[in-house]
Design an enzyme around this catalytic site. Sequence first.
Site, PDB file in Angstrom:
ATOM      1  N   LYS A 162       0.846  -1.203   0.000  1.00 42.41           N
ATOM      2  CA  LYS A 162       0.000   0.000   0.000  1.00 42.41           C
ATOM      3  C   LYS A 162       0.878   1.248   0.000  1.00 42.41           C
ATOM      4  CE  LYS A 162      -3.951  -2.382   1.998  1.00 42.41           C
ATOM      5  NZ  LYS A 162      -4.774  -2.769   3.148  1.00 42.41           N
TER       6      LYS A 162
ATOM      7  N   GLN B  32      -4.662  -1.578   9.429  1.00 36.58           N
ATOM      8  CA  GLN B  32      -4.714  -2.898   8.804  1.00 36.58           C
ATOM      9  C   GLN B  32      -5.351  -3.910   9.762  1.00 36.58           C
ATOM     10  OE1 GLN B  32      -3.844  -3.432   5.604  1.00 36.58           O
ATOM     11  NE2 GLN B  32      -4.324  -5.609   5.699  1.00 36.58           N
TER      12      GLN B  32
ATOM     13  N   ASP C  75     -11.000   3.349   4.082  1.00 40.42           N
ATOM     14  CA  ASP C  75     -11.335   1.924   4.036  1.00 40.42           C
ATOM     15  C   ASP C  75     -12.846   1.713   3.903  1.00 40.42           C
ATOM     16  OD1 ASP C  75      -9.543  -0.189   4.054  1.00 40.42           O
ATOM     17  OD2 ASP C  75      -9.037   0.058   6.168  1.00 40.42           O
TER      18      ASP C  75
HETATM   19  N1  GUN Z   1      -7.436  -6.662   5.999  1.00 46.61           N
HETATM   20  C1  GUN Z   1      -7.803  -7.346   4.889  1.00 46.61           C
HETATM   21  N2  GUN Z   1      -8.319  -6.500   3.963  1.00 46.61           N
HETATM   22  C2  GUN Z   1      -8.257  -5.264   4.501  1.00 46.61           C
HETATM   23  C3  GUN Z   1      -8.647  -3.980   4.019  1.00 46.61           C
HETATM   24  O1  GUN Z   1      -9.170  -3.798   2.906  1.00 46.61           O
HETATM   25  N3  GUN Z   1      -8.411  -2.951   4.874  1.00 46.61           N
HETATM   26  C4  GUN Z   1      -7.872  -3.125   6.105  1.00 46.61           C
HETATM   27  N4  GUN Z   1      -7.712  -2.049   6.883  1.00 46.61           N
HETATM   28  N5  GUN Z   1      -7.510  -4.295   6.584  1.00 46.61           N
HETATM   29  C5  GUN Z   1      -7.704  -5.358   5.777  1.00 46.61           C
END
Ligand code: GUN
Length: 282
Positions: free
Chosen positions: A53, A97, A120
């Site tokens: 990311k 995350q 998100d």
């Molecule tokens: N864990 C798995 N997919 C995601 C996501 O799209 N965002 C976040 N913050 N954590 C995740």
Amino acid sequence: MTATVLDGKQVSSEIREELKKEVQQLKDQGVQPGLAVVLVGEDAASKVYVSKKAKSCEEIGVYSEVHRLAATTSQEELLQLIDKLNNDDKINGILVQLPVPDHIDDKAVIDAIALEKDVDGFHPSSVGNMVIGDDCFLPCTPHGCMVLLEKSGIDLKGKKAVVVGRSNIVGKPMAMLLLQAHATVTICHSRTKDLAAEVKEADVVIAAVGRPEMVTGEMLKEGAVVIDVGINRLDDGRLVGDVHYESAAKVASYITPVPGGVGPMTITMLLKNTVEAAKKCK
Ligand code: GUN
């Protein structure tokens, strides 16, 4: 039938080129989009996703900072960091995350993120807005699946869509977005009586359960569109989805590969949301 591959990597790179131009325009106007990514603990997959990311931000000119916190970090410490990021003008988007370690209540963490920085799309207000079709940040993975379907010219109106998995991150929002695109939607989960029978009816199958290769070709209807959200590392080191690709590709009309399908689209939607969040600050 041999399925056409839905190339998420290619579609992503086209969208990212557009985003890069938008970021430059924003910079010319004195606005630098910024994303804060917070990782708590040592989950190996999460570490990889977080690095990807941050790197993707850099590639299109978005400022990013990664906060790597120890697994022993208290909920209070994490909430303090979120409060600081909520009030930081350099930061337009905040992503914690998931999963966070067990001693931290993920709901409290998500609730603490300022709505305008919820790139998100996990905040309860964002979820509510999504359900009623109001303006909001859409959750990145389901949004990425929808954009991939759209860009591939796949019409969902009146189609029977089966979502396998009911997580807050993918399954539930995915079902809602398919519904908004006028599909007839079924959500299947671990208590579904006859998963194979449900999948057999589907024109579109979204597999998002986190179980390696559980959807097989013989479960599919001829010509189904198959979107594989799973990313599973097998003991022999192979990376596979929730769909058994080889058998499914013989029956489906379209299919996403793993890797290179949904994964890059998820990050692209995160970049898009961050750029949108920065635009709102102009
Ligand atoms: N864990 C798995 N997919 C995601 C996501 O799209 N965002 C976040 N913050 N954590 C995740």
